[in-house]
Design an enzyme around this catalytic site. Sequence first.
Site, PDB file in Angstrom:
ATOM      1  N   ARG A 127      50.955   9.654  71.351  1.00 33.62           N
ATOM      2  CA  ARG A 127      49.937  10.658  71.007  1.00 33.62           C
ATOM      3  C   ARG A 127      49.865  10.840  69.496  1.00 33.62           C
ATOM      4  O   ARG A 127      48.787  10.971  68.916  1.00 33.62           O
ATOM      5  CB  ARG A 127      50.245  11.971  71.725  1.00 33.62           C
ATOM      6  CG  ARG A 127      49.149  12.991  71.580  1.00 33.62           C
ATOM      7  CD  ARG A 127      49.314  14.147  72.545  1.00 33.62           C
ATOM      8  NE  ARG A 127      50.486  14.952  72.245  1.00 33.62           N
ATOM      9  CZ  ARG A 127      50.942  15.932  73.023  1.00 33.62           C
ATOM     10  NH1 ARG A 127      50.323  16.210  74.151  1.00 33.62           N
ATOM     11  NH2 ARG A 127      52.008  16.626  72.688  1.00 33.62           N
ATOM     12  N   LYS A 153      46.610  16.577  68.110  1.00 32.99           N
ATOM     13  CA  LYS A 153      47.507  17.719  67.868  1.00 32.99           C
ATOM     14  C   LYS A 153      47.528  17.967  66.358  1.00 32.99           C
ATOM     15  O   LYS A 153      48.541  17.777  65.673  1.00 32.99           O
ATOM     16  CB  LYS A 153      48.902  17.434  68.435  1.00 32.99           C
ATOM     17  CG  LYS A 153      49.643  18.708  68.805  1.00 32.99           C
ATOM     18  CD  LYS A 153      50.757  18.402  69.804  1.00 32.99           C
ATOM     19  CE  LYS A 153      51.750  19.520  69.932  1.00 32.99           C
ATOM     20  NZ  LYS A 153      51.212  20.808  70.334  1.00 32.99           N
ATOM     21  N   GLU A 211      41.212  24.943  77.741  1.00 33.44           N
ATOM     22  CA  GLU A 211      42.662  25.097  77.763  1.00 33.44           C
ATOM     23  C   GLU A 211      43.018  26.406  77.079  1.00 33.44           C
ATOM     24  O   GLU A 211      42.159  27.083  76.520  1.00 33.44           O
ATOM     25  CB  GLU A 211      43.342  23.921  77.058  1.00 33.44           C
ATOM     26  CG  GLU A 211      42.939  23.790  75.607  1.00 33.44           C
ATOM     27  CD  GLU A 211      43.627  22.623  74.910  1.00 33.44           C
ATOM     28  OE1 GLU A 211      44.706  22.190  75.349  1.00 33.44           O
ATOM     29  OE2 GLU A 211      43.077  22.151  73.917  1.00 33.44           O
TER      30      GLU A 211
END
Length: 360
Positions: A98, A199, A234
Amino acid sequence: MSRFESMVQSGTIVPTAFSEIDWDKLGFGGIITPFIGGSVASSDGIFEPITIVPNGNISIPPLACCLNYGQELFEGMKANRGPDGRIRLFRIDANAARMAKGAARFMLADPSEALYREAVIETVKANSDYVPPCGKGALYVRPILAGTGMTLNPAPSDTTVFLVTTVPVGMHYKGSSMVSIKVETDFQRAAAKGTGWVKAAGNYAPCFLPTHEAKHQGFDDLLFLNQTGTHVEEVGTANFAIMKHGVLYVADSPSILPGITRDSVMRIARELLNIEVVFAPLELDRVLGLGKFAGEGPADEAFFTGTAAIISPISNINYRGKDYFLGEDVGPFATKLRELLLGIQTGVIPDSFGWVTIVE
Ligand code: PLP
Ligand code: COI
């Protein structure tokens, strides 16, 4: 001396004395561990070998790209101590992958899976005394990737710093067994074709204000919606899922973080519990039992999934001033899921997925 070592002013951050830690009262942050690990890459994108150094402030120039233009990503992982006393890291490869995708999007040097793995393992080893006793929490591992080169032009930095820091943590959500959330209707977390899936540090600060307001109103967190206000995205720090009529619905969207806990939950549900999983955009109406789902009623269970959040069951969801109650007690599915996930993470349940790395 490595470039990383020369950046860190070792000793300027004093570790929390081991004897001062009350393992029964761990929060989310506040305890300082003795060592950090890291490496620096120059414009060739090649990182030097990892060095582990005593914790300290880091010197970066005022015109560092990360400070001025937000060229920065991070990751989140946990090291858990099992009842056998051994320390286990969860899905390092998935976190490294990621970070690599985020690095490509943000034009940062990619540390590679091998370097990422080494940095995380060696930093955890150096701080192994600070991994909480089994059942008391975990050592949260925070890898950071930042463009620290000087640039006044909004253009990629010629220097990338990769560093790993760690903090012993208890529960992210104030230790209560269930959380109460509000659906956010005034703010969105991420743009449809933006970088919500990365992220990136810059995705978090915009959530501070709406989250602060929701907490002030007595909620534990916020549920963000998609750009049309019809589908669930989310929470600012975790993914969202519901159990309804025996089916697990896991919210997907191109603008949310592809959670590693979310993926683990889906695999556990399908492969260990034989449960049908629908992984797709999730209608808010389906969650609350509104519109064409009115006849069905609300979800049987709802919860967040995340490294910090683990499985955080939701007691009620407030939408446009109305509370939708989902139960006062943690539901059977969330209970089972948490038991299996934590069981694998701590070595109590055999890891048939190959997710765990033991730190020797
Ligand atoms: N969504 C956001 C915005 C997050 O910060 C996190 C936490 O890392 C998650 C979802 C859950 O991701 P993971 O399960 O990989 O921790
Ligand atoms: C994590 O769960 O690892 C996160 O990054 C969430 C954090 C921002 C609290």
